[in-house]
Each structure stands twice: as C-alpha cells, then as structure tokens.
Design an enzyme around this catalytic site. Sequence first.
Site, mmCIF file in Angstrom:
data_model
loop_
_atom_site.group_PDB
_atom_site.id
_atom_site.type_symbol
_atom_site.label_atom_id
_atom_site.label_comp_id
_atom_site.label_asym_id
_atom_site.label_seq_id
_atom_site.Cartn_x
_atom_site.Cartn_y
_atom_site.Cartn_z
ATOM 1 C CG HIS A 1 43.265 -32.694 -43.003
ATOM 2 N ND1 HIS A 1 41.888 -32.009 -43.664
ATOM 3 C CD2 HIS A 1 42.317 -33.641 -42.303
ATOM 4 C CE1 HIS A 1 40.481 -33.224 -43.263
ATOM 5 N NE2 HIS A 1 41.188 -33.731 -42.335
ATOM 6 N NE ARG B 1 39.086 -33.549 -34.367
ATOM 7 C CZ ARG B 1 37.883 -33.905 -35.416
ATOM 8 N NH1 ARG B 1 38.066 -32.484 -36.018
ATOM 9 N NH2 ARG B 1 37.780 -33.930 -36.119
ATOM 10 C CB SER C 1 35.765 -32.303 -44.186
ATOM 11 O OG SER C 1 37.591 -32.647 -43.885
ATOM 12 C CE LYS D 1 26.947 -44.550 -53.765
ATOM 13 N NZ LYS D 1 26.544 -45.760 -52.452
#
Lengths: 161, 161, 161, 161, 161, 161
Positions: free
Chosen positions: B17, B90, B128, B41
């Site tokens: 990022h 990507r 991530s 959550k």
Amino acid sequence: MNHAVFAGTFDPVTNGHLDLMRRALRIVDRLTVAVAVRPEKGVLFSQADRVAMIQESMHGETRLTVEPFSGLLVEYARQRKASMIIRGLRFVSDFEYEFQMALMNRRLDDGIETLFLMPSEAHTFLNSTLVKEIAMAGGPVESFVPAHVEARLRKAVEARR
Amino acid sequence: MNHAVFAGTFDPVTNGHLDLMRRALRIVDRLTVAVAVRPEKGVLFSQADRVAMIQESMHGETRLTVEPFSGLLVEYARQRKASMIIRGLRFVSDFEYEFQMALMNRRLDDGIETLFLMPSEAHTFLNSTLVKEIAMAGGPVESFVPAHVEARLRKAVEARR
Amino acid sequence: MNHAVFAGTFDPVTNGHLDLMRRALRIVDRLTVAVAVRPEKGVLFSQADRVAMIQESMHGETRLTVEPFSGLLVEYARQRKASMIIRGLRFVSDFEYEFQMALMNRRLDDGIETLFLMPSEAHTFLNSTLVKEIAMAGGPVESFVPAHVEARLRKAVEARR
Amino acid sequence: MNHAVFAGTFDPVTNGHLDLMRRALRIVDRLTVAVAVRPEKGVLFSQADRVAMIQESMHGETRLTVEPFSGLLVEYARQRKASMIIRGLRFVSDFEYEFQMALMNRRLDDGIETLFLMPSEAHTFLNSTLVKEIAMAGGPVESFVPAHVEARLRKAVEARR
Amino acid sequence: MNHAVFAGTFDPVTNGHLDLMRRALRIVDRLTVAVAVRPEKGVLFSQADRVAMIQESMHGETRLTVEPFSGLLVEYARQRKASMIIRGLRFVSDFEYEFQMALMNRRLDDGIETLFLMPSEAHTFLNSTLVKEIAMAGGPVESFVPAHVEARLRKAVEARR
Amino acid sequence: MNHAVFAGTFDPVTNGHLDLMRRALRIVDRLTVAVAVRPEKGVLFSQADRVAMIQESMHGETRLTVEPFSGLLVEYARQRKASMIIRGLRFVSDFEYEFQMALMNRRLDDGIETLFLMPSEAHTFLNSTLVKEIAMAGGPVESFVPAHVEARLRKAVEARR
C-alpha cells in the site's frame, strides 16, 4: 417445446437480470425463473418478495413463470421437464464458476444442457450486492432496478437502520 | 490542482500500500487516503488505529492526508473535490473486481476518473489478510510491513489469544 | 507540469482510442500521442496517415500533440520529458500483456510511471482489427470511428480489392 | 422455427466441434455450419474439403446444413434467417475473444443473439492447430478426429513433406 | 530423498484430491498429506475424521503419511524436512491464489519449492464444497468420492437435519 | 532416478529460463533441456547457437544436458526415459495454454507427468521476445540475460540492420 430454467437469488432482481430474461425468451418457448431459498439472515428480501418483484417486473409475459426453488438445480429442471439451464456471463470469474457448475450439472444429468447468454454491456458491472451497497450508503439506484424494486429497496434499507 | 483519493481497509497497511501511495504522489498534487469503516468484528484494528498506522508510515509527506471514511466512495471524492480515484492492480481477479467498481462509480459520477497503478513486483503477493495469517501463525512479517506496524500486529495477535 | 505519453499503432484510430485521449486530458496537463512505426505490409494506413487521422479527430485540443514514434517507449518518454505512460485496459488479456510491458518499462526506467485508464463500456469490444475486418466485409463502421476516418477506411479497403 | 449458425475454420473438424454440433441440435430446430474461407496458405485443407469432412461426419443429420462462408457473420446469419449464433467456450482466453465478438455482432444486429455452449470436458484441450501439429510430428490423432478425417490428415501431411 | 507436503482442508477428500496424491507419488519418494485444522463450525467433519478418511482411501500406500496440521505451511514443511509443497491447479482463479501463496511461501523460505500438478480432466469441476451441496440436496455423490466417504457424508448430512 | 525434460525455443535464453532450470535441478536428479527447432526466419539465433548459449550459461552443472529437439515432446521424453515435463508459469495466459498442452500430452502418454514451477518474481515480466525488442531498439538488456548472451544479442541485432 423448448423449455429453460433461469435460477438465481435475485436479492433483488436488477435490470441486468431482466435483460437476460428477455433475451432468453427470444430463444426458448418457455422460461421458468427459479428463485433460490436462502437463509433469511443472508438476504435483504424474503423468498416470497424476491419472487413477487420478478413477477411484477415481467408482468404480461405469459411464457415466463416465476417460482421459489430449493435443492439441486438439475433435479428441479428435470421435474419441470426443462431441457436447458440458462446462465448469464459477464466476467472471467463468472465464467470459471459457471463452467464448474455446468460440468457438475452435466455429470449429474447429461440430458440437460447449459446455455450461456451475455447481458447488454450497459449492465456488465451490475450485480445485486453492489446495488444494495449503494442503496445502504444512500446513493441513487434508479438506473439499476425497476421503479417498484427501488421503492422496496428504500423501505428495506430504512427498516435495517 | 490535481487531487486523488486512495481508499481501502488497510487492516493493517502493508509495504505494498505504501509503495502505491508514493507512486500516486509522483502523479498527483494531493492524495487523500480514505480508511473505510468496517464492522469491528471483521477487522483486527480499529478505524482510528488503521488511520494512525498510515499517518505514522507516511509522516512528513505534506501532500497526503489520511481520513476515516464511510458511505459511497464517489460521493466522498466529490465532497473532497477530488477528481480521481487511485486503485492498485496486481492480479486478474483484482482487475475484474476493480473494473466492475470503476464502471459503477463512473455511472454514479462520470466526472471522477479511476486510475490504476501497479505496485512494485516485490509486493505482488502481499495483502493484509496473508500478513495477518502469518502473524497469527507466529511467522515473520518484518519484510511486509513497517516496524511500527509489525509491533502493533504482534500486540494485537497476542491480545486475540 | 504533468506530461504523459499515449502510444499505439492506431490503424486506424477508433472512438475507443479517442475516448481514452479525452479521459487522459482530464488528468494530465499535456498528452503526447505516439504513433508507432510499423512495417508497411502489416498496416492498412501509412504512419503519416495514422498521425493525420488522430490530429483531425482531436483538432483544437491544444494540450495534445500527435507524433510518429519508433524505438523504446520509455526512452521516447524520457526525451519528451514525460513522466507517465497512459494505457487503456479492457480485458483480462489486455491486462496481462500491459502488466508485463509496464513491469519491463519500470525496470528500464523507474522514473516513468504507467497509468491505466478504462475506456467507456460502450467501446469495450472495439479494436482497430475488428473495425478493419468489418470494413473489408462491407459492414457498417460509422459508429466505431469518426466520419473522416470512415471515409479513409472505405477508400483504403477499395484500393486493396 | 429456431435456426442457428455455427461458424469456424474447421481445418480440420475435430471431435470437439462435432460434440458441439450435436449439443446444438438438441437446442435448435435447424443448424447451419458455416465454414469460413481462408487464404489457401494459412490452412491445410481447401474450403471445399473442410465442408466435405463435416458433411461426412454428420451424415444423416437432416436438420444440419454445411456451407462455405465469407464476409460478416451477422450479415450471413440474417440472410439465412437465423436468429442465433452458437459458439463454444472452453477457456478464459476463448471467453474474452468470444465476448468481444459477440458484443460487436450485437452492435451490428441486435436481433441476433449469441449462445455459448460448453463442449464435453473430454475435448477441453482439443483444437485443430494442436491436432495438426501432432499429425505433422507423426503422433497419433485417432482419438481426436473421426477416422475419415484422420485418413485425409495423414495424406495432407505427407503431401506437405 | 525427495519429500513433499500436500496440504488442504479435505472436508471431505474427493476423487480429485486422491488423483493428485497418486500423481504426486509418481514424482516424489515420500508424501505427507497435511490436514488443516479449521474452526469446527466451518467444516462438516472433524480434523480427526478428515485425516481418517484420507488414510482409509490411500490404505497400503506406505510412502504416504497423513497428519493433522496447523500454523504456517512452510514452517511445517521445514520441520518435516520436506523440500517441496505440492498444489493442484485447475482454474485461473486457483492459479492466481496459488501463485500468491507460493510467492509468499518462497519469501518466507526460499529453500522450499512449490510444484503445481494438474488433476485429471475428469475431476476438473470437483471440489469439496460442491460435493457437500449436492449431498445436502439429496443428490448422488458416488462418482465424486470413495464409497466409505460417501457413507460418512450421508450420515453427517442426516445429523445436520 | 528422477529425470525431467524442460523444452522451449530459448531465442535467446533469459535469466528467467535459467532461474527455472536451477529450481528444477533442486527437485529432479537429471534435467534435459530440449531446444526446439524452428524455421530459420522465425528466430534470431540458429538452433545450434541457442543450444550453445544455454550450455555456456549452465556450465559445470553435470546433471543438466542441453539438446536440439524436434517432433512431439512426449515422444521425445519417452525416448530419453524421462517421466516428467517441467514448465514455467507466470501468467494466466501462460496457464491456459500450458493446461491445454499438458492435457494433450497426458492423453498422448499418461505415464509422463507435467510439473509447473514458478520463476522468481524478479523475472515475471521477462520473455525472449521483449528482450529482443529492447535490443533491437538499442535499449539495455544486461539485467535480463547473461553477459555472453548479451554480447551475442548485440552482434545478431547489428547483423540484421
């Protein structure tokens, strides 16, 4: 007589789905739209509402029937004496999933053929999830769904708040 | 003046990022990084923490602002008077999703253009979710995120145990 | 000042290319359209004609220059003091080729960034080869290219017979 | 009456093509197989031979006609009063090219719908070019094409040596 | 000695997985099948049951070991002194995910190489999720899994009702 | 003993090919690199030169043999008593072509397995065609091929002028 099934969740039906139904009706004599049961928490609209929205959108189209559906799609098609399953294709990712499903369905019943149709390019980007996200965020959805669906969508979104 | 928005969840921000933000700053005069709200959550870090980690990583970069964000991205860009949305590409699967979002956003506001940039190939595989999985499994993440993010990640993972 | 290069064969320029040029001009201050030299037998129009058709189509657009081009694109961009290469993306197959070219170009000169833009969905299917095939087969091309390009295309096709 | 066109080069027809023709005949009342003209140097078999090989393979199938074809496919379909074009889909790369052609054809004539069918997975990898390469290298092709096509293929390959 | 790891959820093992294990055993001297732990609510079978079903299916194959597994795959491979990870590839979407994982694993340990194998085309469409969906809907699964797995699947599905 | 074949045109060999050969040698006991014959006009280097460039690049690697090759790859592998074909995978488009070839080869000889390896991400974008284009345009290629290949490439390019 040429009879096909077009199945989906339709939560809610979009102009992209309706475009595909109209294209299918140019090819087949009879089209059954099968609205899949889903766990209530996973969908915004009940199965009955999802059926009703399609019926209202395609009102007057006598060669089309809308029905609730659960179980195996090929089994359902066989019971309805349909010999074709209609699917829409827009993206490569659609394509691979659809390919996999179609091969599996053919293995389960080789007498039922899957036909792929392409929606109008004006609807390429459309899907029910995006439409719901835009409605939830207060954005405009009137060019993506019929007016009566938009009204129900607004009400459902407000009820969720 | 050339102003773009770069939106994401950044849970947490990775070197991939940050590479994209630096590339974007070579192209635009001003970049707003919009950190999406998510149900607590579903994420490891709070929205405030996700904003703070980017600010710390890009410290001293006066043409970049980091902000929490919710709602429709095109609406947000319009409010910020940004005329561009920056996205990273990507993979083919990225590409199709991004294409769909960009077409939808263009339909919602044709005045806002989506630009796609390519991260360094050293970060092609980074995301991530993978970084969190490795950290959860006790693996090394120091080459995927800045040192201060790594420290927070270790703490967050321990708190989950 | 923000200067980008948009390169291609443009044999001939289509409405899809012109849409991309106009989108690029909303993002950059100056755009150079680089028309690649090609072996004469591989193209329908000479390099000079391909340059002229773009100039006529974008007449009055003072921030745009059209030039013949040969050699390495990054080298050309560097000579023109452009810091960006603009590319259009429509399909997964485009994407992979473009990705490969952009990575190679970045390796050759990391100071030049490749930006990908998405043409209008009305032009998704358009490419010069298809347009030429239709024209050769006597089909209608007036909705795919400007009127003056259509006229030249008809003439070129007739000369080939 | 339901009439479709299935076009291709068929140089030579393979078991994969024949499988698609048989599947199409389960869906439509009448199928016209259109064998495209090609420059003689680009194909192994003449247009007449390619027509004959399909006719022989589908002998006795009264609802199927095989014809030589040149020009625009939609124009041809219109002349034959066919309302559908049948295409086979096996790969993502097929898909994108087919999508592009189908959108272009729809733009040229919205009254003609493109249907995509999936060949049997036993033929996924089959294409005429691979079959010719194997025959040229002296490999076995009897499981990829009908016996009479294999015989012609052997003869054509020998004539080339 | 050549030792590889083949990891997955195997909920339950299918004929596609077993085909890949047998192909891997033609290439490597020793194969460890690593059955990933999953949150109980996410899977139909316990980790112990998933291990047992593979052991029963590959009974007598002395060069193959089946083990429960959690944590980082490269770490696990290292502990087992395996120098290869075996993965199956069927679809483009598989490919991209696998590519990303393999690059990440190589970054974590460059001494462990990922090998991709292709299952038989008869199993291209097979995956555990589809098999469970068919079983849940009461459809036939005997051609997709070994008989003992089918029996367990029937029992597990009934227990869920 | 574990013996694999790695086939290609290698016009010329690049650092990406060499990386794959070294990775393959970590997996197999013996590797035969098969350099395909091509019509002279289609390649820059003769088959003998392409063989020599690989031999020089992999000098001292006793488990590797480089050989000229023509005909069917599975036939060739069988004659060499190799039980594996090694292929590199970088892109989705590679993947589909490779998948098709591997299925065809398996049909021709089910005893020969195709293994796919992934080159280093630093070579993802590399291919011989791009390298030749850059060399033709006078660009730098020293980071894409070994020094002795670069020298030959310069000479070959000059000879073409």
